[in-house]
Design an enzyme around this catalytic site. Structure first.
Site, PDB file in Angstrom:
ATOM      1  N   GLU A 170       0.742  -1.221  -0.055  1.00 20.73           N
ATOM      2  CA  GLU A 170      -0.001  -0.122  -0.169  1.00 20.73           C
ATOM      3  C   GLU A 170       0.792   1.311  -0.172  1.00 20.73           C
ATOM      4  OE1 GLU A 170      -2.827   0.067   3.194  1.00 20.73           O
ATOM      5  OE2 GLU A 170      -4.022  -1.486   2.381  1.00 20.73           O
ATOM      6  N   GLU A 358      -5.576  -8.384   0.564  1.00 23.85           N
ATOM      7  CA  GLU A 358      -6.236  -8.218   1.801  1.00 23.85           C
ATOM      8  C   GLU A 358      -7.637  -7.737   1.245  1.00 23.85           C
ATOM      9  OE1 GLU A 358      -4.617  -4.941   4.301  1.00 23.85           O
ATOM     10  OE2 GLU A 358      -2.521  -5.732   4.024  1.00 23.85           O
TER      11      GLU A 358
END
Ligand code: PNW
Length: 452
Positions: A170, A358
């Site tokens: 991320e 995720e």
């Protein structure tokens, strides 16, 4: 595509890879053990007022010591894969220089134990715990180079047994939460030009990391990135709103995933930033655009979007006070993101293989007097998201696996231990793990390879 289609309306492709995900700082604890160096998150969490209840990751879920127990939980679930991250500061306590053999030994033990249990490790090199000793952190152009050296070093140690590496987790989160809003480590609120430079260093770390991993790892090693691109959902599935969805996805991720997938910054981004645009050195964009073996996406909150006649050709819809969300205030319930995340990256950039690195949620767990942990809201959330991921597989998009966030309750960054994302409950006094209702549901889904 037709050949890959599942015949059953609730089924996933036969070889679909079911997994769970965690990250080092969130689960390991053992912050001072075996030569681990200090990280930005140690410093941030020990600064009063930064994390809910001033919680830290000093102990977390104690997985540094209990990894055997955690692997047993996964074996019981029937997952075939585990996404974990390595703590850079266990390997290079100062971020660079002399490696610490005890850190390498630890991850060798974890990986050997996973393989012995029949679980395939997917390893993320950096999930936000930056060695504090690196001067200037992500503001310094030397940090991406130090990252690449560390990533290459570990790929060399592990690629005899680990065949999938993700560089960084991320880029938007550790750039912007850490250096724009300041709600994550190192807690800075930088002006636009400096912020854009941090963002550039974040994607440069990814790019140099890809090169270093490929140079050090055995042939055939698969390399990718785990990114939570900002995703969009067309409220109405018409060609014009779908086109707006793709435009928005490309545009809103211009300084992150779009640059990674296209190897250049969009002209509209550079123009809009003007004097605040990042300084780019020769070779940077080629490294950033290094071809990947797979794209992994973290899928949580999207925005609804519609086509219109503004200059950009789209508008992002605002949320309302009653837009449904989970206990984490940023986590809105929009399960269509399962389909549109996969379809958008696929239509825009055609990656050969996509993983969901995720997906999951915080939820209010109810502990019954006899010790059961009931989390029906989480089951609802996961079932809804997976219904839409399944649609992507049924339409032939190359989604090959899904890692549920998270295997167990852990240190949820600035929320400390107040928001739980696990499908196993952790009693943070005793460290006892208890499968929640959602774990039983996930086990059954994996067993059937179909929605339940
Ligand atoms: C991800 N947001 O973070 C991280 O990769 C995990 O470490 C984390 O525990 C998980 O999601 C749940 O939060 C995010 O503000 C943090 O939109 C913040 C946001 C999204 C993802």
């Amino acid at each position: 595509r037709a050949a890959e289609r599942s015949t059953d309306a609730s089924g996933f492709p036969p070889d679909f890879l079911w997994g769970c995900a965690t990250a080092a700082y969130q689960i390991e604890g053992a912050a001072k053990e075996d030569g681990r160096g200090l990280t930005n998150w140690d410093v941030f969490s020990h600064t009063p007022g930064k994390v809910a209840n001033n919680a830290t990751g000093d102990v977390a879920s104690d997985s540094y010591h209990r990894y055997g127990e955690d692997i047993a939980l996964m074996k019981d679930l029937g997952v075939r894969a585990y996404r974990m991250s390595l703590a850079w500061s266990r390997i290079f306590p100062e971020g660079k220089g002399q490696p610490n053999q005890k850190g390498v030994d630890h991850y060798n033990r974890v990986i050997d134990a996973l393989l012995a249990a029949g679980i395939t490790p997917y390893v993320t090199m950096f999930h936000w715990d930056l060695p504090q000793a690196l001067p200037g952190g992500w503001q310094n152009r030397d940090t991406p180079k130090a990252f690449a050296d560390y990533a290459g070093f570990m790929a060399g140690k592990l690629s005899d047994r680990v065949h999938h590496f993700m560089t960084v987790n991320e880029v938007r989160s550790f750039s912007d939460l850490g250096h724009k809003s300041g709600t994550h480590a190192p807690g800075l609120m930088l002006p636009p030009r400096e912020l854009n430079q941090v963002r550039h260093h974040a994607i440069l770390a990814h790019g140099l990391g890809v090169g270093a991993i490929r140079a050090a790892a055995r042939p055939g090693t698969q390399v990718g990135v785990a990114d939570n691109a900002t995703f969009f959902v067309p409220v109405v599935e018409t060609p014009e709103h779908i086109a707006a969805t793709l435009r928005a996805t490309r545009q809103e991720n211009a300084m992150f995933l779009t640059a990674i997938m296209e190897g250049r910054y969009m002209d509209s981004y550079l123009t809009a930033q003007g004097a605040a645009a990042p300084v780019v050195q020769p070779g940077d964009m080629a490294a950033i655009g290094s071809p990947l073996d797979f794209l992994a996406i973290n899928v949580y909150t999207p925005f609804y979007v519609m086509a219109d006649d503004t200059p950009s050709g789209y508008s992002v819809l605002p949320r309302t006070l009653n837009s449904p969300r989970m206990p984490s205030p940023w986590l809105y319930v929009s399960p269509e993101v399962g389909y549109w995340s996969v379809r958008s990256v696929s239509d825009l950039w055609k990656p050969k293989t996509i993983f969901v690195a995720e997906n999951g949620c915080s939820a209010d767990d109810m502990v019954t007097p006899n010790g059961q942990v009931l989390d029906p809201d989480r089951v609802m959330y996961l079932r809804n998201c997976l219904t839409h991921f399944r649609r992507a597989t049924a339409e032939g998009y190359p989604l090959k696996g899904y890692f549920l966030w998270s295997l167990l309750d852990n240190f949820e960054w600035a929320d400390g231990y107040t928001n739980r994302f696990g499908i196993h409950y952790v009693d943070f006094e005793t460290q006892k793990r208890t499968p929640k209702l959602s774990a039983h549901w996930y086990r059954e889904l994996i067993r059937r390879n179909a929605l339940v």
